[in-house]
Design a protein around this motif. Structure first.
Motif, PDB file in Angstrom:
ATOM      1  N   PHE A  11      -2.464  -8.078  -9.474  1.00  0.00           N
ATOM      2  CA  PHE A  11      -1.352  -9.019  -9.397  1.00  0.00           C
ATOM      3  C   PHE A  11      -0.106  -8.442 -10.062  1.00  0.00           C
ATOM      4  N   LYS A  12      -0.285  -7.816 -11.207  1.00  0.00           N
ATOM      5  CA  LYS A  12       0.844  -7.228 -11.928  1.00  0.00           C
ATOM      6  C   LYS A  12       1.552  -6.186 -11.068  1.00  0.00           C
ATOM      7  N   ARG A  13       0.782  -5.353 -10.395  1.00  0.00           N
ATOM      8  CA  ARG A  13       1.366  -4.308  -9.563  1.00  0.00           C
ATOM      9  C   ARG A  13       1.983  -4.901  -8.294  1.00  0.00           C
ATOM     10  N   PHE A  14       1.336  -5.911  -7.733  1.00  0.00           N
ATOM     11  CA  PHE A  14       1.869  -6.616  -6.566  1.00  0.00           C
ATOM     12  C   PHE A  14       3.206  -7.274  -6.905  1.00  0.00           C
ATOM     13  N   HIS A  33       0.819  -1.205   0.000  1.00  0.00           N
ATOM     14  CA  HIS A  33       0.000   0.000   0.000  1.00  0.00           C
ATOM     15  C   HIS A  33       0.860   1.265   0.000  1.00  0.00           C
ATOM     16  N   ASP A  34       1.978   1.209   0.707  1.00  0.00           N
ATOM     17  CA  ASP A  34       2.876   2.364   0.726  1.00  0.00           C
ATOM     18  C   ASP A  34       3.453   2.634  -0.658  1.00  0.00           C
ATOM     19  N   ARG A  35       3.781   1.570  -1.399  1.00  0.00           N
ATOM     20  CA  ARG A  35       4.400   1.729  -2.715  1.00  0.00           C
ATOM     21  C   ARG A  35       3.384   2.073  -3.811  1.00  0.00           C
ATOM     22  N   LEU A  36       2.141   1.629  -3.651  1.00  0.00           N
ATOM     23  CA  LEU A  36       1.192   1.717  -4.761  1.00  0.00           C
ATOM     24  C   LEU A  36       0.071   2.739  -4.586  1.00  0.00           C
ATOM     25  N   PHE A  37      -0.285   3.047  -3.346  1.00  0.00           N
ATOM     26  CA  PHE A  37      -1.476   3.866  -3.143  1.00  0.00           C
ATOM     27  C   PHE A  37      -1.207   5.015  -2.176  1.00  0.00           C
ATOM     28  N   VAL A  70       6.083  -4.899  -6.897  1.00  0.00           N
ATOM     29  CA  VAL A  70       6.543  -4.494  -5.559  1.00  0.00           C
ATOM     30  C   VAL A  70       7.444  -5.549  -4.952  1.00  0.00           C
ATOM     31  N   VAL A  71       6.989  -6.802  -4.924  1.00  0.00           N
ATOM     32  CA  VAL A  71       7.774  -7.848  -4.250  1.00  0.00           C
ATOM     33  C   VAL A  71       9.021  -8.217  -5.034  1.00  0.00           C
ATOM     34  N   SER A  72       9.040  -7.884  -6.329  1.00  0.00           N
ATOM     35  CA  SER A  72      10.230  -8.129  -7.150  1.00  0.00           C
ATOM     36  C   SER A  72      11.198  -6.956  -7.097  1.00  0.00           C
ATOM     37  N   GLY A  73      10.812  -5.899  -6.378  1.00  0.00           N
ATOM     38  CA  GLY A  73      11.681  -4.730  -6.258  1.00  0.00           C
ATOM     39  C   GLY A  73      11.717  -3.864  -7.500  1.00  0.00           C
ATOM     40  N   LYS A  74      10.670  -3.902  -8.315  1.00  0.00           N
ATOM     41  CA  LYS A  74      10.661  -3.151  -9.569  1.00  0.00           C
ATOM     42  C   LYS A  74       9.934  -1.819  -9.476  1.00  0.00           C
ATOM     43  N   THR A  75       9.440  -1.502  -8.255  1.00  0.00           N
ATOM     44  CA  THR A  75       8.801  -0.210  -8.069  1.00  0.00           C
ATOM     45  C   THR A  75       9.746   0.727  -7.347  1.00  0.00           C
ATOM     46  N   ALA A  76       9.490   2.029  -7.493  1.00  0.00           N
ATOM     47  CA  ALA A  76      10.357   3.018  -6.855  1.00  0.00           C
ATOM     48  C   ALA A  76      10.113   3.016  -5.350  1.00  0.00           C
TER      49      ALA A  76
END
Length: 317
Positions: A305-308, A164-168, A311-317
């Protein structure tokens, strides 16, 4: 749940000169051996000796765990800002404290009415996961030593808050509600018999039906307490719904399932697959994501799922 005579405690949680005056034990070949009695302080020399022997955990009697939990919760603010404790150890202290809280409420379900304790823990957890790129790493230390159900709850809460911190862009209070619901998502299991939870063999159809009731029973108990917000209660009730409508307890489908519950299902599944647990060995994260990817469209929302996964793969900022 009262039959756990000894409980593990990370060495990071035992501060020389401050730790309560209780007996500590070491585990050797399945036996618990007294390390220090209740009338002797835990010293810096003790800490150094145990670190030198690569001891990560000591053990306390289950009857002393209330004292430990009170000590950790009362001193969490000061422990998490101390300069002599590294970031990973602080994470371990925080996760251990949260796992102790879950253990406590499973032993005494009526304590869930004291939601202030849970919200305080979630404020600390939110701050930690948002400020550390490797925030989930410290969980590896406690998941192998504590009873699965309790550390799994902490693991899901930490991952939910990280996602939630990374996406919303949630407000502070919304994030706390997400954390509380995630930490308590399996609370309904307290109403099942220990024999059923610990059964080594596959469950019968009748037994599985009983297990499936934990979401509704957990929701009803927590709702009656009147202290949890709607987001928290939604996670507890609907984290086993599936995108195609085949889940439980309500058979919700697609966007009928609240987003928080859909993400809880993702985090719950991922954490379960990547952690050693009864009857199942942990699998690598990449393999877990691949297996979960095959359930997209049936169990999981494709876009979430794509966005999740990012995050867990470390591909988000």
């Amino acid at each position: 749940m009262k039959n756990r005579f000894y409980r593990p405690l990370s060495l990071a949680c035992i501060s020389p000169g401050y730790f309560p005056d209780i007996a500590l034990f070491i585990k050797n070949n399945g036996n618990f051996i007294l390390y220090k009695n209740h009338d002797r302080k835990f010293t810096e020399a003790d800490r150094q000796r145990l670190e030198w022997t690569s001891t990560q955990f000591l053990y306390v009697r289950s009857g002393d765990m209330d004292v430990v939990t009170e000590y950790l919760e009362h001193n969490l603010d000061s422990l998490l800002v101390r300069s002599d404790i590294d970031s990973g150890s602080k994470g371990t202290i925080l996760y251990q404290t949260a796992a102790n809280y879950v253990t406590d409420i499973f032993d005494e379900p009526d304590k869930t009415a004291d939601i202030i304790r849970c919200r305080s823990l979630m404020r600390h957890l939110m701050k930690y996961v948002s400020g550390h790129e490797d925030a989930l790493k410290a969980l590896q230390a406690i998941t192998s030593q504590n009873h699965y159900i309790f550390t799994h709850s902490v693991q899901v809460a930490a991952l939910m808050m990280l996602v939630h911190d990374r996406l919303f862009a949630l407000t502070h209070d919304e994030m706390i509600d997400v954390g509380v619901g995630s930490l308590l998502h399996d609370f309904g299991l307290v109403f099942l018999s220990g024999d059923l939870l610990d059964k080594p063999d596959a469950l019968s159809a009748i037994e599985y039906h009983k297990v499936k009731q934990h979401t509704q029973k957990g929701y009803e108990h927590l709702h009656s307490a009147g202290t949890l917000g709607e987001v928290s209660l939604t996670i507890v009730r609907h984290h086993h719904e599936k995108y195609d409508g085949s889940g439980y307890p309500s058979g919700l489908k697609g966007d009928q399932i609240p987003r928080s519950a859909q993400l809880a299902a993702l985090c719950d599944t991922f954490c379960a697959m990547t952690t050693d647990r009864p009857k199942h060995n942990a699998i690598p994260q990449t393999e877990a994501l691949k297996i979960m990817g095959e359930e997209v469209g049936s169990s999981f929302n494709p876009e979430l799922f794509k966005r999740f996964e990012a995050v867990v793969s470390g591909k988000t900022a």
